[in-house]
Design a protein around this motif. Structure first.
Motif, PDB file in Angstrom:
ATOM      1  N   GLN A  34       8.460   1.277  -7.484  1.00 16.95           N
ATOM      2  CA  GLN A  34       7.432   1.903  -6.639  1.00 16.95           C
ATOM      3  C   GLN A  34       7.162   3.351  -7.029  1.00 16.95           C
ATOM      4  N   GLN A  35       8.200   4.099  -7.350  1.00 11.27           N
ATOM      5  CA  GLN A  35       8.014   5.513  -7.695  1.00 11.27           C
ATOM      6  C   GLN A  35       7.208   5.667  -8.981  1.00 11.27           C
ATOM      7  N   ALA A  36       7.462   4.818  -9.955  1.00  6.39           N
ATOM      8  CA  ALA A  36       6.705   4.881 -11.205  1.00  6.39           C
ATOM      9  C   ALA A  36       5.247   4.505 -10.971  1.00  6.39           C
ATOM     10  N   LEU A  37       5.008   3.510 -10.134  1.00  3.54           N
ATOM     11  CA  LEU A  37       3.636   3.116  -9.819  1.00  3.54           C
ATOM     12  C   LEU A  37       2.903   4.228  -9.065  1.00  3.54           C
ATOM     13  N   GLN A  38       3.607   4.906  -8.177  1.00  2.00           N
ATOM     14  CA  GLN A  38       2.998   6.022  -7.444  1.00  2.00           C
ATOM     15  C   GLN A  38       2.658   7.179  -8.385  1.00  2.00           C
ATOM     16  N   ARG A  39       3.565   7.467  -9.336  1.00  4.21           N
ATOM     17  CA  ARG A  39       3.268   8.514 -10.318  1.00  4.21           C
ATOM     18  C   ARG A  39       2.088   8.118 -11.192  1.00  4.21           C
ATOM     19  N   GLY A  40       2.011   6.845 -11.560  1.00  2.00           N
ATOM     20  CA  GLY A  40       0.889   6.367 -12.361  1.00  2.00           C
ATOM     21  C   GLY A  40      -0.431   6.481 -11.618  1.00  2.00           C
ATOM     22  N   ALA A  41      -0.412   6.192 -10.322  1.00  2.00           N
ATOM     23  CA  ALA A  41      -1.627   6.334  -9.517  1.00  2.00           C
ATOM     24  C   ALA A  41      -2.054   7.794  -9.440  1.00  2.00           C
ATOM     25  N   LYS A  42      -1.083   8.689  -9.324  1.00  2.00           N
ATOM     26  CA  LYS A  42      -1.410  10.116  -9.279  1.00  2.00           C
ATOM     27  C   LYS A  42      -1.991  10.583 -10.609  1.00  2.00           C
ATOM     28  N   LEU A  43      -1.395  10.150 -11.714  1.00  3.48           N
ATOM     29  CA  LEU A  43      -1.923  10.503 -13.026  1.00  3.48           C
ATOM     30  C   LEU A  43      -3.335   9.944 -13.226  1.00  3.48           C
ATOM     31  N   PHE A  44      -3.541   8.695 -12.804  1.00  2.00           N
ATOM     32  CA  PHE A  44      -4.861   8.087 -12.965  1.00  2.00           C
ATOM     33  C   PHE A  44      -5.921   8.842 -12.175  1.00  2.00           C
TER      34      PHE A  44
ATOM     35  N   PHE B 197     -13.790  -1.184  -7.106  1.00  2.00           N
ATOM     36  CA  PHE B 197     -13.493  -2.291  -6.205  1.00  2.00           C
ATOM     37  C   PHE B 197     -12.168  -2.100  -5.474  1.00  2.00           C
ATOM     38  N   MET B 198     -11.530  -0.937  -5.660  1.00  2.00           N
ATOM     39  CA  MET B 198     -10.268  -0.620  -4.988  1.00  2.00           C
ATOM     40  C   MET B 198     -10.520   0.475  -3.974  1.00  2.00           C
ATOM     41  N   SER B 199     -10.073   0.254  -2.755  1.00  2.00           N
ATOM     42  CA  SER B 199     -10.229   1.296  -1.737  1.00  2.00           C
ATOM     43  C   SER B 199      -8.939   2.110  -1.663  1.00  2.00           C
ATOM     44  N   TYR B 200      -9.079   3.321  -1.160  1.00  2.00           N
ATOM     45  CA  TYR B 200      -7.910   4.185  -0.999  1.00  2.00           C
ATOM     46  C   TYR B 200      -6.909   3.564  -0.025  1.00  2.00           C
ATOM     47  N   THR B 201      -7.413   2.881   0.999  1.00  2.00           N
ATOM     48  CA  THR B 201      -6.530   2.231   1.974  1.00  2.00           C
ATOM     49  C   THR B 201      -5.695   1.147   1.307  1.00  2.00           C
ATOM     50  N   ARG B 202      -6.334   0.325   0.474  1.00  2.00           N
ATOM     51  CA  ARG B 202      -5.622  -0.761  -0.198  1.00  2.00           C
ATOM     52  C   ARG B 202      -4.586  -0.206  -1.178  1.00  2.00           C
TER      53      ARG B 202
ATOM     54  N   GLY C 207       2.894   1.539  -1.123  1.00  2.00           N
ATOM     55  CA  GLY C 207       3.842   1.979  -0.106  1.00  2.00           C
ATOM     56  C   GLY C 207       3.679   3.440   0.267  1.00  2.00           C
ATOM     57  N   LEU C 208       2.450   3.929   0.253  1.00  2.00           N
ATOM     58  CA  LEU C 208       2.169   5.322   0.609  1.00  2.00           C
ATOM     59  C   LEU C 208       1.562   5.386   1.997  1.00  2.00           C
TER      60      LEU C 208
ATOM     61  N   VAL D   7      -1.852   9.815   0.563  1.00  2.00           N
ATOM     62  CA  VAL D   7      -3.022   9.510  -0.260  1.00  2.00           C
ATOM     63  C   VAL D   7      -4.058  10.617  -0.122  1.00  2.00           C
ATOM     64  N   ILE D   8      -4.303  11.057   1.110  1.00  2.00           N
ATOM     65  CA  ILE D   8      -5.299  12.098   1.343  1.00  2.00           C
ATOM     66  C   ILE D   8      -4.899  13.399   0.637  1.00  2.00           C
ATOM     67  N   SER D   9      -3.642  13.781   0.733  1.00  2.00           N
ATOM     68  CA  SER D   9      -3.227  15.069   0.168  1.00  2.00           C
ATOM     69  C   SER D   9      -3.011  15.031  -1.340  1.00  2.00           C
ATOM     70  N   ASN D  10      -2.645  13.883  -1.900  1.00  2.00           N
ATOM     71  CA  ASN D  10      -2.279  13.835  -3.317  1.00  2.00           C
ATOM     72  C   ASN D  10      -3.238  13.085  -4.227  1.00  2.00           C
ATOM     73  N   LEU D  11      -3.960  12.111  -3.705  1.00  2.00           N
ATOM     74  CA  LEU D  11      -4.688  11.210  -4.595  1.00  2.00           C
ATOM     75  C   LEU D  11      -6.198  11.184  -4.415  1.00  2.00           C
ATOM     76  N   MET D  12      -6.697  11.651  -3.297  1.00  2.00           N
ATOM     77  CA  MET D  12      -8.124  11.509  -3.026  1.00  2.00           C
ATOM     78  C   MET D  12      -8.934  12.642  -3.618  1.00  2.00           C
ATOM     79  N   LEU D  13     -10.132  12.287  -4.057  1.00  2.00           N
ATOM     80  CA  LEU D  13     -11.070  13.288  -4.558  1.00  2.00           C
ATOM     81  C   LEU D  13     -11.709  14.018  -3.386  1.00  2.00           C
ATOM     82  N   PRO D  14     -12.142  15.240  -3.591  1.00  2.00           N
ATOM     83  CA  PRO D  14     -12.795  15.983  -2.500  1.00  2.00           C
ATOM     84  C   PRO D  14     -14.038  15.250  -1.995  1.00  2.00           C
ATOM     85  N   GLY D  15     -14.170  15.189  -0.687  1.00  2.00           N
ATOM     86  CA  GLY D  15     -15.315  14.533  -0.072  1.00  2.00           C
ATOM     87  C   GLY D  15     -15.130  13.050   0.196  1.00  2.00           C
TER      88      GLY D  15
END
Length: 95
Positions: A39-49, A61-66, A72-73, A78-86
């Motif tokens: 899970q930690q590696a997948l979370q880091r990969g999502a952050k890098l992506f 076709f992927m929502s932030y909620t999904r 497991g976030l 997600v809001i603080s680390n992965l989402m784009l502004p707006g």
């Protein structure tokens, strides 16, 4: 007449380059060590992506909620680390 000649030249170049790439062999490809249960590696990969790759490539076709559910976030993470502004938490991950 010029359009026909240009079309023929472009098709020769395109199909020629595809056949050259398809016929090439003996290229060494490295294996990627992907562990889907980490899970930690997948979370880091999502952050890098989201920080580096989403500038050009969307996950339309992927929502932030999904993504939060799958990785497991919490929604706050997600809001603080992965989402784009707006963007909002239920939005799809577009450029």
């Amino acid at each position: 007449m010029k359009k026909i000649i240009l079309t023929i030249i472009c098709s020769i170049i395109c199909f020629g380059s595809v056949s050259v790439l398809a016929s090439g062999g003996g290229v060494h490809l490295d294996k990627a060590e992907i562990v889907l249960g980490d899970q930690q590696a997948l979370q880091r990969g999502a952050k890098l992506f989201t920080n580096y790759c989403m500038g050009c490539h969307s996950l339309k076709f992927m929502s932030y909620t999904r993504m939060a559910q799958d990785l497991g976030l919490t929604e706050e993470e997600v809001i603080s680390n992965l989402m784009l502004p707006g963007a909002k938490i239920g939005d799809y991950m577009k450029i």
